[in-house]
Design an enzyme around this catalytic site. Structure first.
Site, PDB file in Angstrom:
ATOM      1  CD  GLU A 176      -5.294  19.977 -20.785  1.00  0.00           C
ATOM      2  OE1 GLU A 176      -4.389  19.407 -21.446  1.00  0.00           O
ATOM      3  OE2 GLU A 176      -6.483  19.658 -20.854  1.00  0.00           O
ATOM      4  CE  LYS A 218      -7.337  21.505 -23.477  1.00  0.00           C
ATOM      5  NZ  LYS A 218      -7.184  20.848 -24.774  1.00  0.00           N
ATOM      6  CB  SER A 260     -15.095  19.074 -23.643  1.00  0.00           C
ATOM      7  OG  SER A 260     -14.419  17.942 -24.131  1.00  0.00           O
ATOM      8  N   GLY A 261     -13.570  17.893 -20.906  1.00  0.00           N
ATOM      9  CA  GLY A 261     -13.492  17.155 -19.643  1.00  0.00           C
ATOM     10  C   GLY A 261     -14.506  16.053 -19.386  1.00  0.00           C
TER      11      GLY A 261
HETATM   12  P1  13P Z   1     -11.327  16.901 -23.556  1.00  0.00           P
HETATM   13  O1  13P Z   1     -11.949  18.072 -24.272  1.00  0.00           O
HETATM   14  O2  13P Z   1     -11.841  15.576 -24.019  1.00  0.00           O
HETATM   15  O3  13P Z   1     -11.361  17.062 -22.072  1.00  0.00           O
HETATM   16  O4  13P Z   1      -9.803  16.879 -23.960  1.00  0.00           O
HETATM   17  C1  13P Z   1      -9.076  18.053 -23.970  1.00  0.00           C
HETATM   18  C2  13P Z   1      -7.649  17.761 -23.704  1.00  0.00           C
HETATM   19  O5  13P Z   1      -6.791  18.236 -24.408  1.00  0.00           O
HETATM   20  C3  13P Z   1      -7.302  16.913 -22.541  1.00  0.00           C
HETATM   21  O6  13P Z   1      -5.933  16.920 -22.332  1.00  0.00           O
END
Ligand code: 13P
Length: 329
Positions: A176, A218, A260-261
């Site tokens: 990710e 991711k 989702s960020g």
């Molecule tokens: P969010 O969907 O809140 O961005 O989190 C995903 C995630 O795994 C961040 O490391």
């Protein structure tokens, strides 16, 4: 011999995706405090149980990413969380990075830690039932200055070392590199940074001979920064996100999941729907799904507020959001 490709592919079962429930103790405490919940260890366990113990989640979830604390805990059903998930056909995963620290060569940027004792921790996580893992790198955009090529390369090297260790341990790695949505950047700039970040990552993975067929990527979506004053349409997001991915992600990767960020639950759902629609149109080669934390949890948390009597209504909101996100696939 564990079939890592099959495990990775099973995260992309039709209509299903991943719940990221791997907030560190620090992040979980801050998140719960923002909903007025003062969290110690037991309250954090109840927070996890709110989501992981919700009846019916197996209809929408192929996997859940846990934090190490949760991997060792039991749900209200008295079963260890990973055992309870697996009994419902949900793959348990684990966040294995140990967070970020400033990059000495460019202190405004962050690099991710956690490689040193990784093999020992992986053996322990596997014993507890984890079948996949996650490592998060953070990429900050600041005008044309950040990210630097040096930091991009350092994070890519660490992601590659992580992926190799994880595959050797017989687990599936999720990689990710999160391009942050914070800032005033345009969507076009976000798209370029995602593309550069992934281009560097996949060239380092190739140099280090990491098997890309059993990795899951991711990624962030290509969005205008939250301080840009611009609101993108889902079609714009889909076009730029897929363009960045098609440019830089090899076709043999097992699949791509989105974070989702900081988007609202509706935004993250609508953008995903536009992305999957366009992916079918342009015949994108990888399966796609969600791996959301905030966008799946937010509505339920605002109802729950740490109170037992609110659990049924909070779970109903969670299931309703899961149904919407699943329908976006
Ligand atoms: P969010 O969907 O809140 O961005 O989190 C995903 C995630 O795994 C961040 O490391």
């Amino acid at each position: 011999m564990i079939d890592l490709v099959a495990t990775a592919r099973s995260l992309f079962a039709p209509g299903k995706g991943i719940l990221a429930a791997d907030e560190s103790v620090h992040t979980a405490t801050a998140r719960l405090a923002s909903y007025g919940v003062e969290a110690g260890e037991e309250m954090r366990r109840q927070y996890r149980d709110l989501f992981l113990g919700a009846p019916g989640i197996e209809q929408y979830l192929s996997g859940v990413i846990l934090f190490s604390e949760t991997l060792l805990e039991k749900g209200n059903d008295t079963k260890p969380f990973p055992v309870s998930l697996a009994s419902r056909g949900i793959l348990p995963g684990i966040k294995v990075d140990l967070g970020t620290e400033p990059f000495p060569a460019s202190p405004q940027e962050l690099i991710t830690q956690g490689l040193l004792d990784l093999p020992v921790r992986l053996a322990e996580y596997k014993k507890r039932g984890a079948v996949f893992t996650k490592w998060r790198a953070v990429v900050r955009i600041d005008g044309d200055q950040l990210p630097t090529a040096l930091a991009t390369h350092e994070n890519a090297k660490r992601l590659a070392s992580y992926a190799k260790e994880v595959q050797m341990a017989g687990l599936v790695p999720i990689l990710e590199p999160e391009v942050l949505y914070k800032g005033a950047q345009s969507r076009q700039r976000a798209r370029a940074v995602i593309s550069q970040t992934l281009g560097t990552l996949f060239s380092v993975l190739k140099e280090q001979a990491v098997d890309s067929a059993s990795i899951v990527l991711k990624t962030s979506m290509a969005l205008s920064g939250d301080a840009s004053g611009k609101k993108d349409t889902p079609e714009e997001v889909a076009e730029d996100t897929l363009a960045a991915l098609v440019e830089s992600v090899p076709r043999q990767v097992a699949g791509i999941v989105f974070l989702s960020g900081g988007q609202t639950p509706d935004q993250a759902t609508e953008n995903l729907a536009a992305i999957t629609k366009r992916a079918a149109l342009v015949r994108a080669p990888w399966p796609l799904t969600f791996s959301y934390a905030r966008a799946l949890q937010e509505e339920a948390l605002s109802i729950w507020k740490g109170k037992e009597e609110n659990v049924p209504a909070a779970r109903e909101a969670f299931l309703s959001r899961l149904a919407k996100v699943s329908a976006a696939l």
